[in-house]
Scaffold this active site. Structure first.
Site, PDB file in Angstrom:
ATOM      1  N   CYS A 278     -20.701  -9.624  -4.259  1.00  0.00           N
ATOM      2  CA  CYS A 278     -20.609  -9.984  -2.834  1.00  0.00           C
ATOM      3  C   CYS A 278     -19.440 -10.915  -2.528  1.00  0.00           C
ATOM      4  O   CYS A 278     -18.649 -10.659  -1.616  1.00  0.00           O
ATOM      5  CB  CYS A 278     -21.930 -10.581  -2.344  1.00  0.00           C
ATOM      6  N   HIS A 326     -25.723 -15.338  -1.286  1.00  0.00           N
ATOM      7  CA  HIS A 326     -25.166 -14.045  -0.870  1.00  0.00           C
ATOM      8  C   HIS A 326     -24.234 -14.262   0.323  1.00  0.00           C
ATOM      9  O   HIS A 326     -24.380 -15.216   1.089  1.00  0.00           O
ATOM     10  CB  HIS A 326     -26.287 -13.075  -0.490  1.00  0.00           C
ATOM     11  N   HIS A 338     -20.820  -5.714   3.193  1.00  0.00           N
ATOM     12  CA  HIS A 338     -21.111  -6.546   2.022  1.00  0.00           C
ATOM     13  C   HIS A 338     -21.356  -5.674   0.800  1.00  0.00           C
ATOM     14  O   HIS A 338     -21.557  -4.466   0.895  1.00  0.00           O
ATOM     15  CB  HIS A 338     -22.324  -7.461   2.275  1.00  0.00           C
TER      16      HIS A 338
END
Length: 364
Positions: A278, A326, A338
């Site tokens: 990510c 994240h 993402h």
């Protein structure tokens, strides 16, 4: 959570039009209570996976989600250790260069000091000023007085510089030793983080592999449903009506880079060009836009400027979960791009499909 590529904004609009609000394939649902990763996926003793009820399958989904979340945290620790090791290696190289240059300078200064000592030996150890005064020629003494003073100062400066250089070399050596020690400690942390990432991912994959094909399909639908519900709740707050920020030139370039990576697989620790985690995706996107950002989502959260959700614009980074484990890039219309988690590809998702910690702006 090293790779450059570009594409057009039209791709963003096309993807958003198809998927923006439903957010299929997103990494995490809004976190609930963190279940223990251990345990069997069956709802009751002796119940085969094929007979799992939705409530039991939801428990499996939460276990898998928790395992991947822990893997994401460990991935951030791994990436942070790797980034720090890279910086320390650069520092060690610079210190080695300083030490080499210092040694050359020290040799030169010692050579100068040796020449002065040899001159004194040839003169019988009698200071030059004494020889001038004993010469019986006042004019000669006056002529050489200035040179004598300059010689004294040069000798003094030479000795001072020699001492200073020796001190600098000792300091460089001490710094290099400390950097090597930190590098070794970082290597151990990196190795430990790697083991944890691999362990958590393996547990999640093992848990999922025990399910039959129909159960895995139902599990994916449950994931999508949880993400959809979270996104719907987020949109129902009316937040999208308040968001009208326009992307900057750098923001557009970052979004274009991220869009060009759609469909590439998530691989933990990866930062392109064939796969990403990510923060590998977001850091490389902004590097391509000429604005380097920290490598990990946690450091992006710590170091970049915080802004409100209502003020965000395309290119801003949305940080998720209370531990900043994240990150996704906002692309407008309530959507993000993402890299979700192992087993998933870079995708478009609803910006509210996960628990938002906050928003940061790389080009503030």
């Amino acid at each position: 959570m090293s790779k450059r590529s570009t594409t057009t904004m039209a791709a963003v609009a096309l993807v958003c039009a198809v998927t923006v609000l439903t957010a299929p394939g997103a990494a995490y649902a809004t976190p609930g209570p963190r279940p223990s990763p251990s345990g069997s996926p069956s709802g009751a003793a002796g119940t085969p996976p094929s007979a799992l009820r939705n409530t039991d399958l939801e428990a499996v989904r939460k276990k898998i989600d928790a395992l991947y979340h822990d893997a994401a945290v460990a991935t951030d620790a791994y990436n942070a250790a790797e980034e720090k090791a890279d910086k320390q290696s650069v520092e060690i190289v610079k210190l080695a260069q300083k030490i080499a240059a210092g040694r050359k300078k020290l040799d030169r200064l010692k050579s100068g000091a040796g020449a002065a000592a040899r001159e004194q030996y040839r003169s019988g150890g009698i200071p030059s000023e004494a020889r001038f005064m004993l010469s019986g020629d006042p004019q000669q003494f006056l002529d050489h007085a200035g040179r004598m003073y300059q010689g004294q100062q040069a000798t003094k400066n030479l000795l001072s510089e020699l001492t200073r250089t020796q001190k600098d070399l000792a300091g460089y050596a001490e710094d290099a030793s400390a950097r090597w020690k930190e590098l070794e400690e970082g290597r151990k942390k990196k190795a430990a983080a790697k083991k944890k990432v691999e362990r958590q991912i393996k547990q999640a994959q093992t848990l999922e592999s025990k399910l039959e094909k129909k159960e895995r399909e139902r599990l994916q639908k449950l994931e999508e449903e949880a993400e959809r519900e979270a996104q719907t709740a987020w949109l129902s707050s009316g937040v999208l009506k308040e968001i009208d920020g326009k992307a900057t030139k750098a923001g557009k370039e970052a979004v274009q880079f991220a869009t060009a990576q759609l469909g590439k697989p998530y691989v933990w620790g990866a930062e392109g060009p064939k796969s990403y985690d990510c923060s590998g995706l977001t850091s490389q996107a902004w590097a391509a836009a000429g604005r380097p950002v920290p490598r990990t989502s946690q450091e992006q959260w710590k170091q970049l400027k915080h802004i409100t959700v209502a003020d965000m614009r395309p290119g801003d980074l949305i940080i998720y979960h209370d531990d900043a484990s994240h990150v996704g890039m906002y692309i407008g219309d309530g959507a993000i791009i993402h890299a979700p988690r192992p087993g998933r590809n870079v995708t478009v998702a609803g910006a509210g499909s996960m628990a938002i910690l906050g928003v940061v702006r790389p080009d503030a």
